[in-house]
Design a protein around this motif. Structure first.
Motif, short mmCIF file in Angstrom:
data_model
loop_
_atom_site.label_atom_id
_atom_site.label_comp_id
_atom_site.label_asym_id
_atom_site.label_seq_id
_atom_site.Cartn_x
_atom_site.Cartn_y
_atom_site.Cartn_z
N TYR A 149 36.84 13.44 -18.09
CA TYR A 149 37.23 13.67 -19.50
C TYR A 149 36.05 14.21 -20.31
O TYR A 149 36.19 15.20 -21.04
CB TYR A 149 37.76 12.37 -20.11
N VAL A 150 34.87 13.57 -20.18
CA VAL A 150 33.73 14.04 -21.00
C VAL A 150 33.29 15.44 -20.56
O VAL A 150 32.84 16.24 -21.37
CB VAL A 150 32.53 13.06 -20.99
N ALA A 151 33.45 15.73 -19.27
CA ALA A 151 33.05 17.06 -18.77
C ALA A 151 33.97 18.14 -19.35
O ALA A 151 33.53 19.24 -19.70
CB ALA A 151 33.08 17.08 -17.25
N GLU A 152 35.27 17.81 -19.47
CA GLU A 152 36.24 18.82 -19.89
C GLU A 152 36.44 18.90 -21.40
O GLU A 152 36.92 19.91 -21.93
CB GLU A 152 37.60 18.55 -19.21
N SER A 153 36.07 17.84 -22.12
CA SER A 153 36.36 17.77 -23.56
C SER A 153 35.52 18.76 -24.37
O SER A 153 34.39 19.09 -24.01
CB SER A 153 36.06 16.34 -24.04
N ASP A 154 36.09 19.20 -25.51
CA ASP A 154 35.34 20.05 -26.44
C ASP A 154 34.40 19.23 -27.31
O ASP A 154 33.55 19.78 -27.99
CB ASP A 154 36.32 20.81 -27.37
N ALA A 155 34.59 17.91 -27.36
CA ALA A 155 33.76 17.06 -28.22
C ALA A 155 32.32 17.02 -27.69
O ALA A 155 32.07 17.31 -26.52
CB ALA A 155 34.34 15.65 -28.26
N GLN A 156 31.40 16.66 -28.60
CA GLN A 156 29.98 16.60 -28.24
C GLN A 156 29.49 15.16 -28.10
O GLN A 156 28.44 14.91 -27.53
CB GLN A 156 29.13 17.30 -29.32
N GLU A 157 30.25 14.22 -28.70
CA GLU A 157 29.80 12.82 -28.72
C GLU A 157 30.92 11.92 -28.20
O GLU A 157 32.09 12.15 -28.51
CB GLU A 157 29.44 12.41 -30.14
N PHE A 158 30.51 10.87 -27.47
CA PHE A 158 31.49 9.98 -26.86
C PHE A 158 31.02 8.53 -26.96
O PHE A 158 29.86 8.23 -26.65
CB PHE A 158 31.69 10.34 -25.38
N ILE A 159 31.91 7.67 -27.41
CA ILE A 159 31.66 6.22 -27.38
C ILE A 159 32.31 5.73 -26.09
O ILE A 159 33.53 5.87 -25.91
CB ILE A 159 32.26 5.54 -28.63
N VAL A 160 31.49 5.23 -25.18
CA VAL A 160 31.95 4.96 -23.82
C VAL A 160 32.06 3.45 -23.61
O VAL A 160 31.06 2.74 -23.62
CB VAL A 160 30.97 5.58 -22.79
N LEU A 161 33.31 2.98 -23.40
CA LEU A 161 33.54 1.54 -23.33
C LEU A 161 33.80 1.13 -21.88
O LEU A 161 34.92 0.88 -21.45
CB LEU A 161 34.70 1.17 -24.26
N THR A 162 32.71 1.10 -21.16
CA THR A 162 32.71 0.59 -19.79
C THR A 162 31.26 0.31 -19.42
O THR A 162 30.36 0.42 -20.25
CB THR A 162 33.39 1.57 -18.80
N VAL A 163 31.04 -0.06 -18.15
CA VAL A 163 29.69 -0.41 -17.69
C VAL A 163 28.77 0.81 -17.78
O VAL A 163 29.16 1.94 -17.43
CB VAL A 163 29.76 -0.97 -16.25
N GLU A 164 27.57 0.57 -18.25
CA GLU A 164 26.64 1.65 -18.62
C GLU A 164 26.24 2.56 -17.45
O GLU A 164 25.76 3.69 -17.67
CB GLU A 164 25.40 1.02 -19.25
N GLY A 165 26.46 2.07 -16.21
CA GLY A 165 26.10 2.86 -15.04
C GLY A 165 26.73 4.25 -14.99
O GLY A 165 26.20 5.17 -14.36
N VAL A 166 27.87 4.44 -15.70
CA VAL A 166 28.53 5.76 -15.67
C VAL A 166 27.72 6.83 -16.39
O VAL A 166 28.00 8.02 -16.24
CB VAL A 166 29.96 5.74 -16.27
#
Ligand code: 13P
Ligand code: SF4
Length: 303
Positions: free
Chosen positions: A218-235
């Motif tokens: 999703y982050v690779a394909e999205s047009d957005a520049q910023e993401f709040i990521v709600l999972t384990v930080e290893g990603v």
């Protein structure tokens, strides 16, 4: 000592392949031949024809790899790396529900011991749970052990009747809504993406919900520049690799979500298990009954 060079030498000597989950430390991911989510690792483990598989993850992942590919030696760099949720369901509770319904499928999140899998009709991972449950002929679904993933799937498949168990992932379960709201205030243009192991009040904030791999895509394909990521930080490592040069930024909650068990899988332990053959995963006694739901998952997910 150059750990990466020594691991590479030992891999050749032992005919070994290293698999890693996105939640292990980034230095460990960097040693791996393949890095992926639970579904990818299970599918891949079944096809490998090397002598040894080193599974950089927690014990249910190594146990699943062993059951799906019994001829290989499977090594777990830290045998104490165990997912607490993998134990969070009691047989008596499963039996009680089985006694109550005729038309029932026991659907087991892959984050479970082999014994728990052996009580089940089919396994799922977070990336295929909705698809697999839709494919099942049964109307009643007992979803074990994760109540949050079970609840998420129940909302996607409203035509079926779900009975939920009370298990949870301690890291996603304790995600703090106020910390998510803080991030949303600080980064109003950020897309919020969440893993379905999060409680519903956290998922309510999300623009996108998916497995680790699906969030990375999703982050690779999205047009957005910023993401709040709600999972384990290893990603973060794979998100940064997948978006290199784009300037995309990833924000995690102030209480950094780290899985203490995944964090145990350090590069020195990968080296030691390859060198000494330690951490070998045995075949569970219930292998036949536990492998059937895993194989069924692979079959239904591929339809
Ligand atoms: P996925 O990799 O399937 O998203 O699972 C997350 C997880 O908690 C693994 O333990
Ligand atoms: Fe288990 Fe949660 Fe750690 Fe995954 S992140 S291994 S579900 S404790």
């Amino acid at each position: 000592m150059d750990i990466a060079a020594e691991v590479a030498r030992l891999k050749r000597e032992k005919d070994a392949v290293i698999l890693a989950h996105y939640y292990v430390p980034s230095e460990t991911q960097a040693l791996a031949d393949y890095v992926g989510d639970s579904f990818y690792l299970a599918r891949l483990a079944r096809t490998l024809d090397c002598s040894t598989i080193v599974l950089c993850g927690v014990s249910f992942m190594a146990e699943s790899a062993k059951m799906l590919n019994p001829a290989r030696t499977v090594l777990l760099p830290d045998p104490t790396a165990d997912c607490p949720m993998a134990h969070m369901v009691r047989k008596a509770d499963v039996d009680a529900v089985k006694a109550q319904y005729n038309d029932l499928a026991v659907v087991c999140y892959i984050n479970s011991t082999a014994e728990i899998k052996s009580w089940s009709d089919v396994c799922v991972t977070s990336s295929n749970a909705v698809k697999v449950v839709r494919e099942l002929p049964q109307h009643n679904i007992l979803f074990i052990p994760d109540m949050h993933l079970g609840h998420y799937v129940s909302l996607q498949v409203p035509e079926k009747n779900f009975i939920l168990n009370r298990g949870y992932c301690p890291i996603h379960h304790k995600m703090i809504l106020a910390e998510v709201e803080e991030l949303e205030t600080q980064y109003p243009n950020a897309k919020v993406i969440a893993h379905p192991e999060c409680p519903q009040e956290i998922l309510d904030e999300a623009d996108y919900i998916g497995s680790t791999k699906q969030m990375i895509d999703y982050v690779a394909e999205s047009d957005a520049q910023e993401f709040i990521v709600l999972t384990v930080e290893g990603v973060r490592r794979e998100m940064e690799l997948a978006t290199a040069g784009s300037g995309k930024r990833f924000y995690f909650t102030r209480t950094t979500p780290i899985c203490v068990n995944m964090a145990k899988v350090t590069p020195d332990k990968v080296l030691a298990c390859l060198r000494d053959g330690t951490g070998e995963v045995g075949m569970p006694d219930c292998v036949d009954a536990a492998t059937t739901p895993l194989e069924r998952m692979l079959e239904l997910a591929a339809r």
